[in-house]
Design a protein around this motif. Structure first.
Motif, PDB file in Angstrom:
ATOM      1  N   VAL A   1      -3.627  -2.679  -0.969  1.00 39.12           N
ATOM      2  CA  VAL A   1      -4.365  -3.898  -1.324  1.00 39.12           C
ATOM      3  C   VAL A   1      -3.584  -5.092  -0.795  1.00 39.12           C
ATOM      4  N   ILE A   2      -4.293  -5.987  -0.110  1.00 39.60           N
ATOM      5  CA  ILE A   2      -3.682  -7.243   0.349  1.00 39.60           C
ATOM      6  C   ILE A   2      -4.284  -8.380  -0.466  1.00 39.60           C
ATOM      7  N   CYS A   3      -3.418  -9.194  -1.056  1.00 35.99           N
ATOM      8  CA  CYS A   3      -3.901 -10.374  -1.765  1.00 35.99           C
ATOM      9  C   CYS A   3      -3.092 -11.580  -1.312  1.00 35.99           C
TER      10      CYS A   3
ATOM     11  N   LYS B   1     -11.599   7.196  10.151  1.00 38.31           N
ATOM     12  CA  LYS B   1     -10.387   7.728   9.529  1.00 38.31           C
ATOM     13  C   LYS B   1      -9.756   6.696   8.605  1.00 38.31           C
ATOM     14  N   ILE B   2     -10.111   5.444   8.853  1.00 37.97           N
ATOM     15  CA  ILE B   2      -9.505   4.336   8.102  1.00 37.97           C
ATOM     16  C   ILE B   2     -10.631   3.379   7.726  1.00 37.97           C
ATOM     17  N   MET B   3     -10.567   2.843   6.502  1.00 39.73           N
ATOM     18  CA  MET B   3     -11.557   1.831   6.108  1.00 39.73           C
ATOM     19  C   MET B   3     -10.852   0.521   5.762  1.00 39.73           C
ATOM     20  N   LEU B   4     -11.370  -0.563   6.320  1.00 39.58           N
ATOM     21  CA  LEU B   4     -10.865  -1.899   6.021  1.00 39.58           C
ATOM     22  C   LEU B   4     -11.931  -2.629   5.195  1.00 39.58           C
ATOM     23  N   PHE B   5     -11.524  -3.251   4.128  1.00 33.23           N
ATOM     24  CA  PHE B   5     -12.453  -4.015   3.282  1.00 33.23           C
ATOM     25  C   PHE B   5     -11.960  -5.453   3.204  1.00 33.23           C
ATOM     26  N   ASP B   6     -12.811  -6.393   3.553  1.00 35.04           N
ATOM     27  CA  ASP B   6     -12.416  -7.801   3.487  1.00 35.04           C
ATOM     28  C   ASP B   6     -13.179  -8.507   2.363  1.00 35.04           C
ATOM     29  N   GLU B   7     -12.560  -8.579   1.211  1.00 34.53           N
ATOM     30  CA  GLU B   7     -13.161  -9.197   0.016  1.00 34.53           C
ATOM     31  C   GLU B   7     -14.597  -8.733  -0.210  1.00 34.53           C
ATOM     32  N   PRO B   8     -14.785  -7.415  -0.348  1.00 35.09           N
ATOM     33  CA  PRO B   8     -16.143  -6.869  -0.407  1.00 35.09           C
ATOM     34  C   PRO B   8     -16.937  -7.268  -1.645  1.00 35.09           C
ATOM     35  N   THR B   9     -16.251  -7.762  -2.676  1.00 36.40           N
ATOM     36  CA  THR B   9     -16.991  -8.119  -3.896  1.00 36.40           C
ATOM     37  C   THR B   9     -17.042  -9.624  -4.137  1.00 36.40           C
TER      38      THR B   9
ATOM     39  N   GLY C   1      -9.423  10.526  -0.695  1.00 33.58           N
ATOM     40  CA  GLY C   1      -8.284  10.536   0.214  1.00 33.58           C
ATOM     41  C   GLY C   1      -8.409   9.631   1.428  1.00 33.58           C
ATOM     42  N   MET C   2      -9.418   8.757   1.439  1.00 34.76           N
ATOM     43  CA  MET C   2      -9.574   7.847   2.575  1.00 34.76           C
ATOM     44  C   MET C   2      -8.381   6.897   2.672  1.00 34.76           C
ATOM     45  N   THR C   3      -7.919   6.676   3.875  1.00 31.93           N
ATOM     46  CA  THR C   3      -6.911   5.646   4.111  1.00 31.93           C
ATOM     47  C   THR C   3      -7.622   4.290   4.048  1.00 31.93           C
ATOM     48  N   MET C   4      -7.142   3.411   3.193  1.00 33.11           N
ATOM     49  CA  MET C   4      -7.875   2.154   2.966  1.00 33.11           C
ATOM     50  C   MET C   4      -6.941   0.956   2.936  1.00 33.11           C
ATOM     51  N   ILE C   5      -7.391  -0.126   3.572  1.00 34.18           N
ATOM     52  CA  ILE C   5      -6.736  -1.428   3.371  1.00 34.18           C
ATOM     53  C   ILE C   5      -7.799  -2.355   2.806  1.00 34.18           C
ATOM     54  N   CYS C   6      -7.550  -2.873   1.634  1.00 34.24           N
ATOM     55  CA  CYS C   6      -8.546  -3.693   0.956  1.00 34.24           C
ATOM     56  C   CYS C   6      -7.971  -5.075   0.686  1.00 34.24           C
ATOM     57  N   VAL C   7      -8.593  -6.081   1.280  1.00 31.04           N
ATOM     58  CA  VAL C   7      -8.285  -7.453   0.885  1.00 31.04           C
ATOM     59  C   VAL C   7      -9.155  -7.744  -0.322  1.00 31.04           C
ATOM     60  N   THR C   8      -8.541  -7.981  -1.443  1.00 31.82           N
ATOM     61  CA  THR C   8      -9.327  -8.247  -2.655  1.00 31.82           C
ATOM     62  C   THR C   8      -8.476  -8.966  -3.680  1.00 31.82           C
TER      63      THR C   8
END
Ligand code: ADP
Ligand code: MG
Length: 265
Positions: free
Chosen positions: A56-58, A181-189, A211-218
């Motif tokens: 998670v990136i904040c 293989k990787i999911m990026l989320f940019d403030e999805p909510t 088990g997904m590799t994830m980077i989530c900006v939230t």
């Protein structure tokens, strides 16, 4: 910021078993710098992500979170340093960029669905045109993924006929249709009404559980506590602090992190 920020997920933290995180590095960013014209937006970013890790990136608005993750699939170009995704270095080589984009799915704050296409067409467009899949196969997978995000009955509707939460779940299903293989989320909510935030976070949690590799900006700190293996705090274009969520939230080290947490928690 919704009232949901603490424990909206209503779940205990996901198990953090070491074996869930592979040894293999899927994203390596080394000393990455980026400028928008004269503006030095990212400074010496170093980030290593292993298979199965959930990051998670904040950080405050304007700190460079979106720019950082957009560099990972080359929606933005970095100027110095290196970005290597699943063994492929991002350079001007278009073939490399295409390969990386196929492996990296991205979900945006404002969904970015094609308004003139049905939900199902939104989902099968890239598999058919980019991956050259037969339509039947692409549709079967799309329907399975729409079931997984719990909206198969919306397949023939247009995005404008759906709620924000449903549209964002379509956006997630559409990304998954490319089997990333990787999911990026940019403030999805961030653009959603509070009552719809949970349904999107639940979808993201189930992806994490698989088990997904994830980077989530939230800024959904409940999600960070439940899901993240590591929380990264950015300010003014730099990674200021990074830690496991338990440490990050209870014992932040940097004054800027402390100030940020005091404002949002
Ligand atoms: P965050 O996602 O953390 O809010 P961004 O990565 O969107 O931050 O933006 C970081 C900084 O770069 C901000 O000051 C923003 O105004 C600036 N910025 C973002 N995109 C552009 C652009 N295309 N051109 C110039 N400046 C930009
Ligand atoms: Mg942003």
């Amino acid at each position: 910021m919704s009232d949901f920020s603490n424990d909206q997920t209503g779940r205990a933290a996901l198990p953090r078993l070491d074996h869930q995180i592979g040894d293999d590095v899927v994203i390596r960013i080394e000393q990455m710098n980026k400028w928008y014209g004269d503006f030095h937006v990212l400074r010496d970013i170093d980030l290593t992500v292993r298979r199965g890790e959930r990051i998670v990136i904040c950080g405050p608005s304007g700190s460079g979170k979106s720019t950082t993750i957009r560099c990972i699939n080359r929606l933005e170009e970095h100027q110095t340093g290196r970005i290597v995704v699943d063994g492929i270095e991002l350079t001007n080589d278009v073939k490399h960029i295409e390969t990386v984009r196929r492996e990296v799915g991205m979900v945006f704050q404002h969904f970015n669905l094609f308004p003139h296409l049905t939900v199902l067409e939104n989902c099968v467009l890239a598999p058919i045109w980019v991956r050259k899949e037969p339509r039947k196969l692409a549709e079967q997978r799309a329907m399975a993924l729409l079931e997984r995000v719990k909206i198969p009955e919306q397949a023939q509707k247009y995005p404008g006929q759906l709620s924000g939460g449903q549209q964002q779940r379509v956006a997630i299903a559409r990304s998954l249709c490319m089997q990333p293989k990787i999911m990026l989320f940019d403030e999805p909510t961030s653009a959603l009404d509070p009552e719809m935030i949970k349904e999107v976070l639940d979808t993201m949690i189930s992806l994490a559980e698989e088990g997904m590799t994830m980077i989530c900006v939230t800024h959904e700190m409940g999600f960070a506590k439940t899901v993240a293996d590591r929380v990264i705090f950015m300010d003014q274009g730099q990674i200021v602090e990074e830690n496991a969520p338990a440490e990050f939230f209870t014992n932040p080290q940097n004054d800027r992190t402390k100030l940020f947490l005091s404002q949002i928690l």
